[in-house]
Design a protein around this motif. Structure first.
Motif, PDB file in Angstrom:
ATOM      1  N   THR A  53       1.481  -0.804  -0.025  1.00 49.76           N
ATOM      2  CA  THR A  53      -0.392  -0.005  -0.051  1.00 49.76           C
ATOM      3  C   THR A  53       0.742   1.444  -0.824  1.00 49.76           C
ATOM      4  O   THR A  53       0.351   1.960  -0.505  1.00 49.76           O
ATOM      5  N   ARG A  57       0.949   4.085  -2.373  1.00 43.96           N
ATOM      6  CA  ARG A  57       0.732   5.464  -2.828  1.00 43.96           C
ATOM      7  C   ARG A  57       1.486   6.296  -3.336  1.00 43.96           C
ATOM      8  O   ARG A  57       1.408   7.456  -3.840  1.00 43.96           O
ATOM      9  N   LYS A 287      -6.915  -7.809   7.770  1.00 39.37           N
ATOM     10  CA  LYS A 287      -6.699  -6.848   6.235  1.00 39.37           C
ATOM     11  C   LYS A 287      -6.280  -8.538   4.893  1.00 39.37           C
ATOM     12  O   LYS A 287      -7.589  -7.368   3.488  1.00 39.37           O
ATOM     13  N   LEU A 291      -9.994  -7.778   1.621  1.00 39.44           N
ATOM     14  CA  LEU A 291      -9.418  -7.061   0.862  1.00 39.44           C
ATOM     15  C   LEU A 291      -9.828  -8.406  -0.510  1.00 39.44           C
ATOM     16  O   LEU A 291      -9.649  -7.725  -1.549  1.00 39.44           O
ATOM     17  N   LYS A 321     -10.569   2.120   7.669  1.00 40.89           N
ATOM     18  CA  LYS A 321     -10.296   3.391   7.663  1.00 40.89           C
ATOM     19  C   LYS A 321      -8.885   3.739   8.783  1.00 40.89           C
ATOM     20  O   LYS A 321      -8.106   4.826   8.410  1.00 40.89           O
ATOM     21  N   PHE A 324      -6.038   2.419   6.509  1.00 42.08           N
ATOM     22  CA  PHE A 324      -6.156   2.439   5.423  1.00 42.08           C
ATOM     23  C   PHE A 324      -5.715   4.081   5.081  1.00 42.08           C
ATOM     24  O   PHE A 324      -5.597   4.288   3.952  1.00 42.08           O
ATOM     25  N   GLN A 330     -12.980   4.225  -1.387  1.00 50.05           N
ATOM     26  CA  GLN A 330     -11.694   4.559  -2.046  1.00 50.05           C
ATOM     27  C   GLN A 330     -10.520   4.501  -2.494  1.00 50.05           C
ATOM     28  O   GLN A 330      -9.790   4.117  -3.174  1.00 50.05           O
ATOM     29  N   PHE A 331     -10.497   3.317  -1.399  1.00 49.35           N
ATOM     30  CA  PHE A 331      -9.563   1.773  -2.096  1.00 49.35           C
ATOM     31  C   PHE A 331      -9.915   1.533  -3.038  1.00 49.35           C
ATOM     32  O   PHE A 331      -8.874   1.290  -3.643  1.00 49.35           O
ATOM     33  N   ARG A 332     -11.019   0.717  -3.315  1.00 46.63           N
ATOM     34  CA  ARG A 332     -10.651  -0.189  -4.260  1.00 46.63           C
ATOM     35  C   ARG A 332     -11.298   0.643  -5.509  1.00 46.63           C
ATOM     36  O   ARG A 332     -10.523   0.500  -6.648  1.00 46.63           O
ATOM     37  N   GLN A 334      -8.870   2.920  -5.953  1.00 52.52           N
ATOM     38  CA  GLN A 334      -7.206   3.309  -5.766  1.00 52.52           C
ATOM     39  C   GLN A 334      -6.560   1.939  -6.266  1.00 52.52           C
ATOM     40  O   GLN A 334      -5.925   2.756  -7.050  1.00 52.52           O
ATOM     41  N   ILE A 335      -6.253   1.249  -5.682  1.00 51.92           N
ATOM     42  CA  ILE A 335      -5.741   0.027  -6.011  1.00 51.92           C
ATOM     43  C   ILE A 335      -6.436  -0.783  -6.960  1.00 51.92           C
ATOM     44  O   ILE A 335      -5.501  -1.491  -7.854  1.00 51.92           O
TER      45      ILE A 335
END
Length: 337
Positions: A53, A57, A287, A291, A321, A324, A330-332, A334-335
């Motif tokens: 991660t 970023r 985690k 994911l 939150k 990450f 938002q994670f989905r 971004q990644i």
């Protein structure tokens, strides 16, 4: 699921390199346990999901096609820990590269080198393919480029600049011309894993200035560390298997201790010797499971919270939150997958 982590020295060397390149390390490490003021606290090791991660970023923040190369070029050699003295005092560069593959997991468990055509009698080039470890967060090609560049710098150091790669294979989408110019070798696009090809001509030339006594001492120490790591991994695997059931969020250390017939204080003490804790292992597994459900299976937050055993969706949302520093949605974004 195995407990995969990244060595403290390696992560701090990475964060230092990011800072030198002008990245905001406070933003990169936000929400990642152990990272504060651009450093990973002493005694902490970074979970594989967090380490990857961190790289995702960094790539989003910097958007430099040579980020991985530049990190590898400026990263402090001390970040490789016990590996560097072994390489400097190896009999030959071929032996040094074999030690890189042998002891890679003492530095990082994000991946390892697979050596193709390692025969000393071969007159052709040898390919060193980097195999990423399986994880719910995919490895970023820039992260692999930093590892490969660091390896090439080690090769040039131990061979007194005699040896360099003659070919580098990268996946489609990477800037082959820029990488080729930076590393002074041919770069070719190829599907699959990143790999370096090194001519075998000078690999068996004795390394100048090596010390056999220091080599044997360093080698013995690293082999001892590797044996201890494997022994500790067995206990860790048992604990994670005990947690990895339906609704793992509800599993306590007392539950696992009873299942393994161990006192919970003794269990915690053993885990501390391995640089981790029950809470860290449980969080790591949560985690991974999160994911997998979020990114691979694309379940909604309510379904994920129910499967993992959280009391309600809002509790799971807060935990995510905290892990990450973004929401699941938002994670989905971004990644991706």
């Amino acid at each position: 699921m195995e407990h995969l982590h990244i060595n403290n020295l390696w992560i701090n060397g990475l964060l230092q390199a990011f800072a030198q390149l002008g990245l905001d390390t406070d933003a990169l490490g936000k929400g990642i346990e152990g990272i504060s003021d651009g450093k990973l606290a002493q005694g902490h090791q970074l979970d594989l999901v967090d380490a990857r991660t961190l790289w995702h970023r960094a790539v989003k923040q910097c958007d430099d096609p040579l980020l991985g190369v530049n990190v590898g070029l400026i990263k402090n050699p001390r970040a490789s820990g016990v590996l560097m003295p072994i390489l400097l005092h190896s009999p030959t560069t071929r032996a040094a590269l074999e030690h890189v593959a042998q002891f890679q997991t003492l530095i990082s468990e994000s991946g390892y080198y697979r050596i193709h055509n390692p025969s000393p009698d071969s007159n052709t080039s040898i390919e060193y393919e980097y195999i990423p470890a399986t994880s719910s967060v995919s490895i970023n090609p820039q992260q692999v480029m930093s590892v490969i560049t660091s390896t090439l710098m080690m090769v040039k150091t131990v061979s007194n600049d005699r040896i360099n790669a003659d070919k580098l294979y990268v996946p489609p989408g990477m800037d082959t011309a820029a990488i080729s110019n930076a590393l002074a070798c041919d770069v070719e696009t190829r599907e699959g894993n990143l790999a370096i090809r090194i001519p075998s001509a000078d690999l068996d030339t004795p390394i100048v200035g090596r010390d056999e006594h220091l080599y044997q001492l360093s080698l013995g120490y690293a082999e001892g560390l590797l044996r201890a790591k494997r022994a500790g991994q067995h206990l860790i695997d048992q604990i994670k298997s005990a947690i990895d059931i339906e609704q793992p969020a509800q599993v306590s250390i007392e539950d696992v201790s009873a299942q393994l017939d161990l006192h919970h204080r003794g269990l915690q003490r053993n885990l501390k010797e391995q640089g981790t804790s029950f809470r860290q292992l449980k969080e790591s597994l949560l985690k991974e499971r999160t994911l997998e459900l979020l990114v691979s299976q694309r379940l909604d937050v309510d379904s994920i919270a129910e499967q993992l055993g959280y009391s309600d969706a809002s509790t799971f949302h807060r935990a995510f939150k905290a892990w990450f520093d973004v929401t699941p949605k938002q994670f989905r974004e971004q990644i991706g997958s």
